[in-house]
Design a protein around this motif. Structure first.
Motif, PDB file in Angstrom:
ATOM      1  N   ALA A 337       0.823  -1.170  -0.134  1.00  0.00           N
ATOM      2  CA  ALA A 337       0.075  -0.126  -0.025  1.00  0.00           C
ATOM      3  C   ALA A 337       0.743   1.232   0.103  1.00  0.00           C
ATOM      4  N   PHE A 338       2.048   1.315   0.627  1.00  0.00           N
ATOM      5  CA  PHE A 338       2.739   2.321   0.728  1.00  0.00           C
ATOM      6  C   PHE A 338       4.222   2.475   0.323  1.00  0.00           C
ATOM      7  N   GLY A 339       4.549   1.373  -0.088  1.00  0.00           N
ATOM      8  CA  GLY A 339       5.806   1.053  -0.657  1.00  0.00           C
ATOM      9  C   GLY A 339       6.848   1.500   0.025  1.00  0.00           C
ATOM     10  N   LEU A 340       6.898   1.045   1.217  1.00  0.00           N
ATOM     11  CA  LEU A 340       7.834   1.464   2.459  1.00  0.00           C
ATOM     12  C   LEU A 340       8.748   0.043   2.813  1.00  0.00           C
ATOM     13  N   TYR A 341       9.566   0.003   1.798  1.00  0.00           N
ATOM     14  CA  TYR A 341      10.435  -1.409   2.014  1.00  0.00           C
ATOM     15  C   TYR A 341      11.392  -1.229   3.033  1.00  0.00           C
ATOM     16  N   GLY A 342      12.207  -2.408   3.143  1.00  0.00           N
ATOM     17  CA  GLY A 342      13.191  -2.209   4.359  1.00  0.00           C
ATOM     18  C   GLY A 342      14.480  -1.297   3.957  1.00  0.00           C
ATOM     19  N   ALA A 343      15.313  -0.988   4.767  1.00  0.00           N
ATOM     20  CA  ALA A 343      16.792  -0.217   4.536  1.00  0.00           C
ATOM     21  C   ALA A 343      17.485  -0.974   3.665  1.00  0.00           C
ATOM     22  N   ALA A 349      29.550   6.353  -0.372  1.00  0.00           N
ATOM     23  CA  ALA A 349      30.776   6.636   0.797  1.00  0.00           C
ATOM     24  C   ALA A 349      30.652   7.767   1.600  1.00  0.00           C
ATOM     25  N   GLY A 350      30.825   7.835   2.818  1.00  0.00           N
ATOM     26  CA  GLY A 350      30.679   9.144   3.428  1.00  0.00           C
ATOM     27  C   GLY A 350      31.830   9.903   3.471  1.00  0.00           C
ATOM     28  N   ASP A 351      32.024  10.816   4.242  1.00  0.00           N
ATOM     29  CA  ASP A 351      32.843  11.900   4.267  1.00  0.00           C
ATOM     30  C   ASP A 351      34.245  11.098   4.590  1.00  0.00           C
ATOM     31  N   PRO A 352      35.661  10.879   3.805  1.00  0.00           N
ATOM     32  CA  PRO A 352      36.556  10.387   4.464  1.00  0.00           C
ATOM     33  C   PRO A 352      37.256  10.747   5.614  1.00  0.00           C
ATOM     34  N   GLU A 353      37.238  12.101   5.688  1.00  0.00           N
ATOM     35  CA  GLU A 353      37.806  12.909   6.979  1.00  0.00           C
ATOM     36  C   GLU A 353      37.006  12.737   8.150  1.00  0.00           C
ATOM     37  N   ALA A 354      35.798  12.383   8.072  1.00  0.00           N
ATOM     38  CA  ALA A 354      34.955  11.964   9.208  1.00  0.00           C
ATOM     39  C   ALA A 354      35.186  10.535   9.749  1.00  0.00           C
ATOM     40  N   VAL A 355      35.535  10.637  10.969  1.00  0.00           N
ATOM     41  CA  VAL A 355      35.774   9.141  11.653  1.00  0.00           C
ATOM     42  C   VAL A 355      34.653   8.835  12.380  1.00  0.00           C
ATOM     43  N   VAL A 356      34.005   7.872  12.001  1.00  0.00           N
ATOM     44  CA  VAL A 356      32.349   7.413  12.529  1.00  0.00           C
ATOM     45  C   VAL A 356      32.879   5.870  13.119  1.00  0.00           C
ATOM     46  N   PRO A 357      32.609   5.647  14.389  1.00  0.00           N
ATOM     47  CA  PRO A 357      33.040   4.168  14.884  1.00  0.00           C
ATOM     48  C   PRO A 357      31.962   3.402  14.308  1.00  0.00           C
ATOM     49  N   SER A 361      25.342   4.779  16.132  1.00  0.00           N
ATOM     50  CA  SER A 361      23.972   4.400  15.655  1.00  0.00           C
ATOM     51  C   SER A 361      23.818   5.255  14.295  1.00  0.00           C
ATOM     52  N   TRP A 362      22.990   4.726  13.347  1.00  0.00           N
ATOM     53  CA  TRP A 362      22.929   5.495  12.234  1.00  0.00           C
ATOM     54  C   TRP A 362      22.018   6.839  12.349  1.00  0.00           C
ATOM     55  N   TRP A 363      21.246   6.787  13.552  1.00  0.00           N
ATOM     56  CA  TRP A 363      20.363   7.787  13.903  1.00  0.00           C
ATOM     57  C   TRP A 363      21.191   9.052  14.241  1.00  0.00           C
ATOM     58  N   VAL A 368      24.793  11.253   4.875  1.00  0.00           N
ATOM     59  CA  VAL A 368      25.682  11.125   3.660  1.00  0.00           C
ATOM     60  C   VAL A 368      24.773  11.812   2.321  1.00  0.00           C
ATOM     61  N   THR A 369      25.392  12.573   1.610  1.00  0.00           N
ATOM     62  CA  THR A 369      24.612  13.017   0.495  1.00  0.00           C
ATOM     63  C   THR A 369      24.283  12.254  -0.693  1.00  0.00           C
ATOM     64  N   VAL A 370      23.033  11.940  -0.694  1.00  0.00           N
ATOM     65  CA  VAL A 370      22.538  10.957  -1.980  1.00  0.00           C
ATOM     66  C   VAL A 370      22.108  11.742  -3.061  1.00  0.00           C
ATOM     67  N   PRO A 371      22.576  11.295  -4.349  1.00  0.00           N
ATOM     68  CA  PRO A 371      22.143  11.767  -5.568  1.00  0.00           C
ATOM     69  C   PRO A 371      20.723  11.948  -5.728  1.00  0.00           C
ATOM     70  N   VAL A 372      20.155  13.015  -6.451  1.00  0.00           N
ATOM     71  CA  VAL A 372      18.809  13.163  -6.598  1.00  0.00           C
ATOM     72  C   VAL A 372      18.178  12.150  -7.462  1.00  0.00           C
ATOM     73  N   SER A 373      19.087  11.304  -8.503  1.00  0.00           N
ATOM     74  CA  SER A 373      18.406  10.463  -9.120  1.00  0.00           C
ATOM     75  C   SER A 373      18.318   9.264  -8.514  1.00  0.00           C
ATOM     76  N   LEU A 374      19.094   8.787  -7.530  1.00  0.00           N
ATOM     77  CA  LEU A 374      18.916   7.815  -6.647  1.00  0.00           C
ATOM     78  C   LEU A 374      18.135   7.998  -5.503  1.00  0.00           C
ATOM     79  N   ARG A 375      18.018   9.117  -5.024  1.00  0.00           N
ATOM     80  CA  ARG A 375      17.076   9.478  -3.731  1.00  0.00           C
ATOM     81  C   ARG A 375      15.462   9.344  -4.348  1.00  0.00           C
ATOM     82  N   GLU A 376      15.203   9.765  -5.551  1.00  0.00           N
ATOM     83  CA  GLU A 376      13.748  10.094  -5.924  1.00  0.00           C
ATOM     84  C   GLU A 376      13.306   8.647  -6.925  1.00  0.00           C
ATOM     85  N   ARG A 377      14.410   8.277  -7.712  1.00  0.00           N
ATOM     86  CA  ARG A 377      14.156   6.987  -8.589  1.00  0.00           C
ATOM     87  C   ARG A 377      14.707   5.868  -8.046  1.00  0.00           C
ATOM     88  N   GLY A 378      15.552   5.810  -7.092  1.00  0.00           N
ATOM     89  CA  GLY A 378      16.250   4.517  -6.687  1.00  0.00           C
ATOM     90  C   GLY A 378      17.267   3.713  -7.715  1.00  0.00           C
TER      91      GLY A 378
END
Length: 503
Positions: A337-343, A349-357, A361-363, A368-378
């Motif tokens: 009904a809603f098209g809400l699939y799993g993650a 890739a994220g920022d190489p200078e940002a150290v994330v252990p 948590s992802w929250w 990470v900046t996602v291109p418009v084509s990937l964000r809107e059309r997958g």
């Protein structure tokens, strides 16, 4: 302030309707309200509810009854009970009966649950009976000798009972009507039904009120000067429960029509009082708003070409499917009904200078900046026609012209250096010649060390040879328009490439 606190304390009687165990409390209250002056023990309550499918122990029933007593819905009973054994005495020693507040609340609850979703018909014939009753009262108060107390009391009580029933039915119907007209998913059939309801039924109700309201106002004006005397005469003929209750200090809620406040409320329904609009005027306004809402729905249906803009009906159908499905089927329905699939991992890739252990948590992690084509059309695939090749011939011609001008300036500077090669210190060079000479000097020093012989560089495009020779104790001074250059222990020799035989 004390009276205010007592009024708020009475609201505790509604607590059993808000707790998680309200189904059990509701069943207990209905058991007590099923007959008049019933007193029951915890054992009897548990037996009665267990016989109706409930699972209630005697201890739980005793706890529930104790809480109802604390909220004011039940009272401990003082009725004597005959028992034949000590065990029976322990089961029946604590008995309870319904309090007046509890009985009234439970009656209201049952009435509300029985008619919450239904439309209540307006008893419009009662308004005619009210008008006739008030006309009789007006005639009796104006006749010589005054009204007959018994007859007038019967007419007044009947008229007020009829009016209050009519008033409540009007309020209930218009509340239901407002709920329906607030919807924006009416289809053509429902719209036609409610249109007939408004244009026929509501219009007839309004016409009835408009016709009888002036008559009732005139009769109330005739009664009003004699109202205190009328009520006093009715009370003197017989106070009923009031006289007996005053002797024991009990407050009695009198029958409607026996107090001045009841008459004031009746008059305010038909006439504006103290700056407050009458109920008759409010009824006309409500009818006008209902017609406006109906017109808004009609405009919406016309603009949408018969298709409603609300998804209320579809969402209710989906809610019904989800309610009757198991966990896996409900998850599939919700996804479809809603098209809400799993993650999903999108490989960005994220920022190489940002150290994330790895334990972050992802929250709270940085996004990470996602291109418009990937964000809107997958997907990353480009869409649309590819852009054409840009014509850069004009820029190329301009760059070639700049390069040719630069080369000509270098050739001129090389000629100037060759003409002054015999003694560079004796002439004043131009800025371009000085710049070219310093360039050749730097290249020669990079090719060798004058302290161990000489350092040589060639400029084949200019046909120029530059040799830097070590000369201890000598000082080389070069003058130009852009400034002077001084070097110790060096000597510069310039010559054409052809003349040197280098090739």
């Amino acid at each position: 302030m004390g009276a205010r606190i007592e009024e708020l304390d009475r609201l505790d009687g509604y607590t059993y309707l808000t707790v998680p165990e309200r189904p059990t409390y509701l069943a207990i209250m209905r058991l007590f309200a099923g007959s008049l002056m019933t007193d029951l023990s915890a054992q009897e309550v548990a037996d009665a509810l267990n016989g109706n499918g409930e699972q209630l122990t005697v201890d739980t029933a005793a706890d529930r009854l104790g809480r109802l007593v604390s909220w004011g819905n039940l009272l401990p009973s003082s009725h004597a009970v005959r028992v034949k054994s000590i065990a029976e005495y322990h089961r029946a020693r604590s008995r309870y009966q319904l309090s007046p507040l509890g009985e009234r609340i439970q009656r209201q609850v049952d009435e509300m649950l029985a008619s919450a979703d239904s439309a209540r018909e307006i008893s419009r014939e009662l308004l005619g009976l009210v008008a006739a009753g008030l006309a009789r009262v007006a005639e009796q108060v104006e006749r010589p000798g005054g009204p007959d107390p018994a007859q007038t009391r019967d007419v007044v009580v009947t008229a007020f009972a009829q009016f209050w029933q009519f008033r409540d039915s009007v309020r209930d119907f218009y509340a239901y009507l407002g709920q329906v007209l607030a919807r924006y998913d009416l289809d053509a059939g429902e719209y036609a039904g409610f249109k007939n309801l408004l244009l026929d039924y509501v219009e007839s109700i309004t016409e009835e009120v408009v016709l009888l309201a002036p008559r009732i106002e005139r009769d109330l004006d005739r009664i009003w000067p004699q109202l205190p005397a009328l009520l006093a005469r009715i009370d003197a003929d017989g106070d009923g429960l009031v006289s007996a209750a005053e002797a024991v200090g009990v407050t009695v809620q009198r029958t409607r029509g026996r107090e001045v406040a009841d008459w004031e409320a009746l008059r305010a329904w038909f006439r504006d009082t103290d700056g407050r609009r009458s109920e008759v005027g409010q009824l006309r306004d409500a009818t006008l708003r209902a017609l406006q809402s109906l017109l808004a729905n009609a405009k919406r249906m016309i603009r949408s070409s018969g298709h409603g803009v609300s998804r209320r009906r579809d969402l209710l159908r989906l809610a019904g499917w989800l309610d009757g499905a198991d966990a896996d089927t409900a998850a599939d329905l919700f996804t479809a009904a809603f098209g809400l699939y799993g993650a999903r991992h999108v490989g960005i890739a994220g920022d190489p200078e940002a150290v994330v252990p790895a334990t972050e948590s992802w929250w709270p992690a940085p996004a990470v900046t996602v291109p418009v084509s990937l964000r809107e059309r997958g997907n990353r695939a480009p869409r649309g026609r590819p852009t054409g090749v840009v014509d850069r011939s004009e820029q190329q011609a301009m760059l070639l012209a700049e390069a040719a001008a630069t080369q000509r300036a270098r050739v001129t500077a090389a000629g100037e250096l060759l003409s002054a090669a015999a003694d560079l210190s004796a002439v004043r060079l131009s800025a371009s010649a000085m710049s070219l000479l310093l360039e050749l000097l730097a290249r020669a020093l990079g090719a060798g060390d004058p302290a161990f012989g000489s350092a040589v560089t060639l400029s084949m495009d200019l046909g120029l040879r530059c040799e830097v020779v070590g000369k201890p104790g000598a000082t080389l001074v070069l003058r130009s328009a852009s400034g002077d250059f001084t070097a110790d222990g060096l000597s510069i020799r310039l010559a054409p490439v052809e003349a040197t035989g280098d090739g």
